[in-house]
Design an enzyme around this catalytic site. Structure first.
Site, mmCIF file in Angstrom:
data_model
loop_
_atom_site.group_PDB
_atom_site.id
_atom_site.type_symbol
_atom_site.label_atom_id
_atom_site.label_comp_id
_atom_site.label_asym_id
_atom_site.label_seq_id
_atom_site.Cartn_x
_atom_site.Cartn_y
_atom_site.Cartn_z
ATOM 1 N N LYS A 183 39.740 -116.448 -14.902
ATOM 2 C CA LYS A 183 39.749 -115.105 -15.477
ATOM 3 C C LYS A 183 38.358 -114.808 -16.014
ATOM 4 C CE LYS A 183 44.540 -114.333 -16.757
ATOM 5 N NZ LYS A 183 45.044 -115.438 -15.906
ATOM 6 N N GLY B 18 51.084 -107.419 -9.959
ATOM 7 C CA GLY B 18 50.321 -106.959 -11.116
ATOM 8 C C GLY B 18 51.122 -107.099 -12.387
ATOM 9 N N ASP C 108 41.137 -114.334 -10.817
ATOM 10 C CA ASP C 108 42.315 -113.588 -11.261
ATOM 11 C C ASP C 108 41.905 -112.143 -11.521
ATOM 12 O OD1 ASP C 108 43.926 -115.815 -11.187
ATOM 13 O OD2 ASP C 108 43.880 -116.178 -13.341
ATOM 14 N N HIS D 216 57.379 -114.132 -6.140
ATOM 15 C CA HIS D 216 58.649 -114.878 -6.116
ATOM 16 C C HIS D 216 59.755 -114.037 -5.506
ATOM 17 C CE1 HIS D 216 56.185 -115.820 -9.698
ATOM 18 N NE2 HIS D 216 56.260 -117.020 -9.158
ATOM 19 N N ARG E 100 44.420 -113.018 -2.657
ATOM 20 C CA ARG E 100 45.734 -113.305 -3.241
ATOM 21 C C ARG E 100 46.360 -111.983 -3.651
ATOM 22 N NH1 ARG E 100 45.117 -117.057 -8.129
ATOM 23 N NH2 ARG E 100 45.086 -118.574 -6.451
#
Ligand code: FDA
Length: 336
Positions: A125, A217, A162, A256, A213
């Site tokens: 990050k 969000g 990220d 997921h 990636r």
């Protein structure tokens, strides 16, 4: 109309950034136990322990040293040192490919000429690298990121940046492009499907052959810049997925959601992408059975493994994205 899946999402995402809420929640005795579901531990050793288990189980990993929104240059330097130490430690790990008894999980990549997916990766990050420092935050973050990317490239470890709230997107993508000039294979980035701009960003990065990636969000974004209803976010995710799969880069399908996973598998087949030409990604502790199912099918599945003591923001974003996680936390926290 529900705002995404969880009506408490905006309140929780505000709490994720509130020092007062942080003091309250981190002091609750019950929190620790639930945090352990989502975080691999506080120390580098604990994270490496989790990594060894996952790699042995044929899963890829990406390690995140928890921390964000730093406005202290010394803390940013310490974060860079921790990433460098972690990269050195990762370079020492045996991967399944080193073990002649285990069939190799990474053959030659078709679209990234001459390369194959790297089982070991770190996720960074930029706000933990000083991006939010007044005046020269962007330059400090670029310098710190460059240090980590050089170390990772030398060790054969990937780095993915990220993506944080939308006020940082331009700065982050410009740093990513700068670093990709010298290290196009090592450096990749997250793009968030809920942002209205992301379809265009996907198109540009897919043309450049970048490693992307794609996630939905996780921040609380205004309607002006982001889709806020789940069905709009999902539709955007599918459009972005199609662009990435049809493009020249390496898509990393971070979700997921069974509907997104199935769509990604179908799209990959339709554009003749083999197992080395894209991968699935999930967060540590979330849907482990699905992680194993995809690996057993011969797909690459990477687990995002967070570690460190700055777990508060990460943890509350996980509560915000799923009512079941929140209910579990509240039930455990309730007296009696
Ligand atoms: P979503 O939350 O919409 O869930 C859809 C469906 O998935 C559910 O209805 C359920 O069926 C299933 N599901 C989800 N969670 C489950 C669970 N715990 N158990 C069982 N089923 C479950 N965000 C960001 O803003 N910046 C970033 O850099 C990153 N990085 C990142 C990396 C990786 C590897 C991942 C996987 C995710 C991120 N994210 C992120 C987080 C991301 O934006 C998003 O908030 C979460 O992944 C949740 O969205 P889903 O796509 O999983 O689906």
């Amino acid at each position: 109309t529900p705002v995404l899946t969880n009506p408490l999402r905006p309140a929780l995402l505000a709490a994720a950034r509130s020092p007062r809420a942080e003091r309250g929640i981190t002091r609750m005795p019950v929190t620790r136990r639930i945090v352990d579901r989502f975080v691999a531990g506080e120390s580098r050793e604990a994270a490496l322990h989790a990594v060894r288990d996952l790699v042995r189980d044929n899963r890829f990993v990406t390690i995140d040293y928890l921390g964000e929104d730093t406005v202290d240059p010394a803390q940013a330097d310490a974060t860079v040192r921790e990433y460098s130490a972690m990269i050195q430690a990762l370079a020492q790990l045996p991967t399944p490919a080193d073990d002649p008894g285990v069939p190799s999980t990474h053959g030659p990549g078709m679209l990234l000429a001459g390369t194959s997916p790297r089982p070991l990766e770190v996720s960074v990050k930029l706000s933990a690298f000083g991006q939010a420092l007044p005046n020269d935050g962007h330059a400090v973050a670029l310098r710190n990121a460059s240090t980590v990317v050089e170390a990772a490239a030398a060790a054969g470890v990937w780095v993915t940046f990220d993506m944080e709230d939308h006020t940082t997107t331009d700065s982050t993508l410009s740093i990513v492009r700068e670093l990709r000039r010298d290290h196009p294979e090592t450096v990749g980035t997250v793009l968030q499907a809920y942002l209205r701009r992301t379809e265009d960003d996907c198109r540009a990065f897919a043309d450049e052959g970048a490693r992307i990636r794609l996630c939905k969000g996780a921040y609380n974004e205004p309607e002006a810049v982001a889709f806020r209803r789940k069905r709009d976010v999902d539709a955007s995710y599918l459009r972005c997925l199609r662009i990435l799969m049809q493009g020249k880069g390496y898509p990393m399908v971070a979700t997921h959601d069974p509907a997104m996973i199935e769509a990604a598998a179908l799209l990959a087949t339709s554009v003749h992408r083999g197992r080395d030409d894209f991968e699935f990604q999930m967060l540590y502790g979330i849907r482990p059975a699905e992680q194993q199912r995809l690996t057993a099918l011969g797909q690459h599945l990477r687990v995002y493994v967070p570690f460190g003591d700055q777990w508060y923001g990460y943890f509350v974003r996980r509560l915000a994205e799923r009512p079941a996680n929140l209910m579990f936390f509240l039930r455990s926290a309730a007296p009696g």
